[in-house]
Design a protein around this motif. Structure first.
Motif, PDB file in Angstrom:
ATOM      1  N   ASP A   5      36.076  34.051  42.489  1.00 16.54           N
ATOM      2  CA  ASP A   5      36.732  35.210  41.850  1.00 16.54           C
ATOM      3  C   ASP A   5      38.108  35.375  42.267  1.00 16.54           C
ATOM      4  O   ASP A   5      38.382  35.944  43.390  1.00 16.54           O
ATOM      5  CB  ASP A   5      35.719  36.349  41.930  1.00 16.54           C
ATOM      6  CG  ASP A   5      36.136  37.580  41.427  1.00 16.54           C
ATOM      7  OD1 ASP A   5      37.190  37.611  40.663  1.00 16.54           O
ATOM      8  OD2 ASP A   5      35.656  38.796  41.732  1.00 16.54           O
ATOM      9  N   LYS A  23      36.196  34.106  32.228  1.00 15.88           N
ATOM     10  CA  LYS A  23      35.279  34.858  32.921  1.00 15.88           C
ATOM     11  C   LYS A  23      34.616  35.153  31.834  1.00 15.88           C
ATOM     12  O   LYS A  23      35.008  35.404  30.574  1.00 15.88           O
ATOM     13  CB  LYS A  23      35.830  35.952  33.562  1.00 15.88           C
ATOM     14  CG  LYS A  23      36.748  35.606  34.908  1.00 15.88           C
ATOM     15  CD  LYS A  23      37.102  36.970  35.591  1.00 15.88           C
ATOM     16  CE  LYS A  23      37.991  36.476  36.848  1.00 15.88           C
ATOM     17  NZ  LYS A  23      38.290  37.479  37.724  1.00 15.88           N
ATOM     18  N   ASN A  30      32.154  36.681  37.074  1.00 19.15           N
ATOM     19  CA  ASN A  30      33.625  36.822  37.394  1.00 19.15           C
ATOM     20  C   ASN A  30      34.323  35.737  37.987  1.00 19.15           C
ATOM     21  O   ASN A  30      35.482  35.870  38.425  1.00 19.15           O
ATOM     22  CB  ASN A  30      33.891  38.200  38.425  1.00 19.15           C
ATOM     23  CG  ASN A  30      33.331  39.311  37.731  1.00 19.15           C
ATOM     24  OD1 ASN A  30      33.613  39.790  36.692  1.00 19.15           O
ATOM     25  ND2 ASN A  30      32.586  40.334  38.291  1.00 19.15           N
ATOM     26  N   TYR A  31      33.466  34.783  38.070  1.00 21.62           N
ATOM     27  CA  TYR A  31      34.069  33.452  38.702  1.00 21.62           C
ATOM     28  C   TYR A  31      35.130  32.804  37.833  1.00 21.62           C
ATOM     29  O   TYR A  31      34.346  32.311  36.684  1.00 21.62           O
ATOM     30  CB  TYR A  31      33.060  32.755  39.234  1.00 21.62           C
ATOM     31  CG  TYR A  31      32.012  33.511  40.208  1.00 21.62           C
ATOM     32  CD1 TYR A  31      32.638  33.679  41.848  1.00 21.62           C
ATOM     33  CD2 TYR A  31      30.913  33.894  39.792  1.00 21.62           C
ATOM     34  CE1 TYR A  31      31.887  34.551  42.444  1.00 21.62           C
ATOM     35  CE2 TYR A  31      30.214  34.557  40.818  1.00 21.62           C
ATOM     36  CZ  TYR A  31      30.512  34.903  42.313  1.00 21.62           C
ATOM     37  OH  TYR A  31      29.775  35.584  43.050  1.00 21.62           O
ATOM     38  N   ASN A  32      36.300  32.449  38.181  1.00 22.77           N
ATOM     39  CA  ASN A  32      37.034  31.832  37.114  1.00 22.77           C
ATOM     40  C   ASN A  32      37.608  30.612  37.471  1.00 22.77           C
ATOM     41  O   ASN A  32      38.290  29.779  36.914  1.00 22.77           O
ATOM     42  CB  ASN A  32      38.402  32.426  36.371  1.00 22.77           C
ATOM     43  CG  ASN A  32      39.195  33.128  37.796  1.00 22.77           C
ATOM     44  OD1 ASN A  32      38.532  33.348  38.764  1.00 22.77           O
ATOM     45  ND2 ASN A  32      40.183  33.927  37.279  1.00 22.77           N
TER      46      ASN A  32
END
Length: 337
Positions: A240, A267, A272-274
């Motif tokens: 994130d 995301k 929320n992990y990009n």
């Protein structure tokens, strides 16, 4: 001839010449016969997966994405089997997360369904309750080169390749079809391709050079079976990161030699992990140490280890074949329910 050194060389780039095993032997102070014998042995032991051209999906006009589905556990194997029937699905895994089915898919530019409609079709057919389409926003690194000679170097320089505009001819496409095939170990492994195409070696290698300079071929190299090669701990680690510094963090992550793939992806609500990194290590302890070092340097807000629980499919996509069009044919013009 040391197998670790041999594998390190062929992963970096398999020689594109008339007698590549002679070239390898010269580099490693051995003989052509020993090089062919070692390659054959490593192939028989399933340490070597394949030696062929690694083509660039995006440069060839294909649309691709990582996809995550949430599927009922009782139906997961059946769902994965159906998804794996798509010829454009190269990787398909069960992972330890509520989104439990993760796969990569690519479709040609003239696909009848297109990427999004294909993913929607797959989601409906396998009754996925949630899905995420995670295309690449920026690619920082894609280079699977396992540390077979135990150099243990933590970092490496990630070189950017300069692309030279090349106008592809019919011959270029014919050659791409040939060099996607797995190489057969012998003194002149490219001879069958030359004979099939009806051209000489000079033109053959000149066209391959065009494909490389034009960015259509990333490299011609040997790919290993990670586990059989001793890299038993492999994980997709997602981070994130703040959008404002995501590219800076992605560049830093790509410098870690244990990272083979590093991408920036969108995301989603609840996701929320990009920044996605694929990490390879020889043990779970080593994997943990690498992740810990990365966490200390990257300044990400959070990270999550997407452990692979089962591999349903792992292949190299064949470009410019009729397989995908044939797969799409039953679904054209139909409304799914």
């Amino acid at each position: 001839m040391n197998s670790g050194d041999f594998l390190a060389v062929v992963q970096e780039g398999f020689p594109l010449c008339i007698r590549p095993f002679l070239e390898l032997a010269t580099r490693l102070n051995s003989t052509e016969e020993e090089a062919i014998e070692l390659y054959s042995q490593l192939k028989e032991e399933k340490i070597i997966r394949q030696t062929s051209a690694i083509l660039d999906t995006k440069r060839l006009g294909y649309l691709s994405s990582l996809v995550a589905f949430q599927v009922d556990e009782a139906e997961l194997d059946h769902a994965a089997a159906f998804i794996s029937t798509h010829p454009g699905v190269s990787h398909n895994y069960k992972r330890a997360h509520a989104y439990n089915l993760w796969f990569t898919i690519a479709v040609p530019p003239d696909s009848a369904l297109g990427l999004e409609h294909t993913v929607d079709l797959l989601a409906r057919k396998v009754r996925a309750t949630q899905s995420m389409l995670l295309p690449t926003l920026k690619m920082f690194k894609i280079s699977v080169k396992l540390d077979t000679n135990n150099s243990k170097e933590l970092k490496e320089e990630v070189l950017k390749k300069e692309i030279v505009p090349i106008e592809l001819s019919a011959l270029h496409y014919q050659i791409m079809a040939q060099i996607q095939e797995d190489l057969t170990p012998c003194a002149e492994p490219f001879a069958p391709m030359i004979d099939f195409l009806g051209i000489d070696y000079s033109l053959f290698f000149a066209c391959i050079d065009d494909l490389s300079r034009g960015g259509y071929m990333r490299r011609y190299a040997t790919i290993l079976n990670h586990r059989n090669a001793g890299f038993i701990a492999n994980a997709m680690v997602v981070w994130d990161t703040d959008d404002a510094v995501a590219e800076t963090i992605g560049t830093k992550a790509a410098e870690f030699s244990a990272v083979s793939h590093c991408y920036l992806r969108p995301k989603f609500k609840g996701w929320n992990y990009n920044l996605f990194t694929m990490i390879h290590a020889s043990s779970n302890e080593e994997l943990g140490l690498i992740i810990k070092k990365m966490d200390a340097e990257l300044d990400a807000r959070d990270h999550f280890v997407l452990t692979s629980l089962h591999e349903y499919k792992k292949i190299r996509i064949k470009y410019f074949t009729h397989d995908i069009y044939a797969w799409e044919l039953p679904f054209r013009g139909r409304t799914l329910s």
